[in-house]
Design an enzyme around this catalytic site. Structure first.
Site, PDB file in Angstrom:
ATOM      1  N   CYS A 100       9.758  16.906  55.882  1.00 62.72           N
ATOM      2  CA  CYS A 100      10.931  16.725  55.020  1.00 62.72           C
ATOM      3  C   CYS A 100      10.687  15.721  53.890  1.00 62.72           C
ATOM      4  O   CYS A 100      10.461  14.531  54.137  1.00 62.72           O
ATOM      5  CB  CYS A 100      12.084  16.247  55.890  1.00 62.72           C
ATOM      6  SG  CYS A 100      13.495  15.736  54.925  1.00 62.72           S
TER       7      CYS A 100
HETATM    8  N1  MHO Z   1      16.209  20.982  58.321  1.00 64.60           N
HETATM    9  C1  MHO Z   1      16.538  20.011  57.314  1.00 64.60           C
HETATM   10  C2  MHO Z   1      15.427  19.879  56.348  1.00 64.60           C
HETATM   11  C3  MHO Z   1      15.623  18.867  55.341  1.00 64.60           C
HETATM   12  S1  MHO Z   1      14.259  18.629  54.490  1.00 64.60           S
HETATM   13  C4  MHO Z   1      14.583  18.410  52.933  1.00 64.60           C
HETATM   14  C5  MHO Z   1      17.830  20.366  56.618  1.00 64.60           C
HETATM   15  O1  MHO Z   1      17.912  21.412  55.981  1.00 64.60           O
HETATM   16  O2  MHO Z   1      18.760  19.614  56.697  1.00 64.60           O
HETATM   17  O3  MHO Z   1      13.371  19.646  54.594  1.00 64.60           O
END
Ligand code: MHO
Length: 229
Positions: A58
């Site tokens: 992330c």
């Molecule tokens: N599963 C997370 C990922 C955030 S990151 C920017 C979400 O979508 O909140 O990949």
């Protein structure tokens, strides 16, 4: 105004990447000069700047962790891929896992304050470089670990730091971080830049639930123990 800013930065990155593929022998200086000339107004800074590109899951989290370091001037969230024909993807496309893009960050730093080697060392302590299938809560290639080099020096420095981590057994599993030449870096949508500042509550909830900080704390205690022994 924001659109113009983003366009200027996009142009900068594209010029900087073109500069690096066309003048490999002295690429470091030319990249840095192009980058510096184009973004100095945007970031209101003076002096010579360097860049480094990493993927550690992330990008909201990786951006925040690098922005804490002294000597790091700015971190931009974006997407990397290794096919020079690729065009700007959207967050949804990358998140779907159906592309060959990774979430990545471009770290802009002052190499007289922090070195590339120190950045790689910091990177390896702040994500899980042994996770083949993604990063923490986020699964899939788009969240996998990578270091992108722009020249042989960076490649060798990255590999040396990885060897050091392996020899010191900081991680108990093999480090799978992919060390690859930088081909593309596309800047992510504006709402992803400085996400941790723009959406602090959602960011904190996500970060706590992801398991990243537990991992960082475990590794940091492990390093302290290894240093004491
Ligand atoms: N599963 C997370 C990922 C955030 S990151 C920017 C979400 O979508 O909140 O990949």
């Amino acid at each position: 105004m924001r659109k113009i800013t983003i366009l200027v930065v996009l142009l900068t990155i594209s010029l900087f990447i073109q500069g690096c593929s066309s003048t490999k022998s002295n690429s470091k200086n030319s990249e840095n000069n192009i980058l510096f000339d184009n973004i100095k107004k945007e970031f209101n800074i003076s002096g010579e700047l360097s860049t480094a590109v990493f993927s550690g899951g992330c990008f909201w989290c990786v951006e925040k962790d690098f922005e804490k370091i002294e000597g790091v001037v700015e971190v931009i969230s974006g997407y990397t891929s290794n096919n020079s024909n690729d065009i700007q993807p959207t967050y949804e496309q990358v998140a779907s896992g159906k592309t060959q893009f990774r979430e990545s960050v471009l770290v802009i730093y002052n190499s007289s304050i922090i070195s590339y080697t120190e950045l790689v060392d910091y990177f390896l302590r702040h994500h899980d470089p042994t996770d083949e299938g993604g990063s923490f809560y986020d699964r899939g290639f788009q969240y996998s670990s990578a270091i992108y080099f722009k020249n042989l020096n960076e490649k060798n420095e990255a590999l040396n730091v990885i060897s050091f981590f392996e020899e010191s057994q900081i991680y108990t599993k093999p480090i799978i971080t992919s060390v690859e030449e930088l081909v593309n870096f596309f800047i992510a949508e504006n709402y992803h830049q400085d996400y941790y500042k723009k959406n602090p509550i959602r960011y904190s909830l996500y970060r706590r639930a992801s398991g990243r900080d537990n991992h960082i704390n475990t590794i940091s205690s492990r390093i302290e123990k290894l240093e004491d022994s």
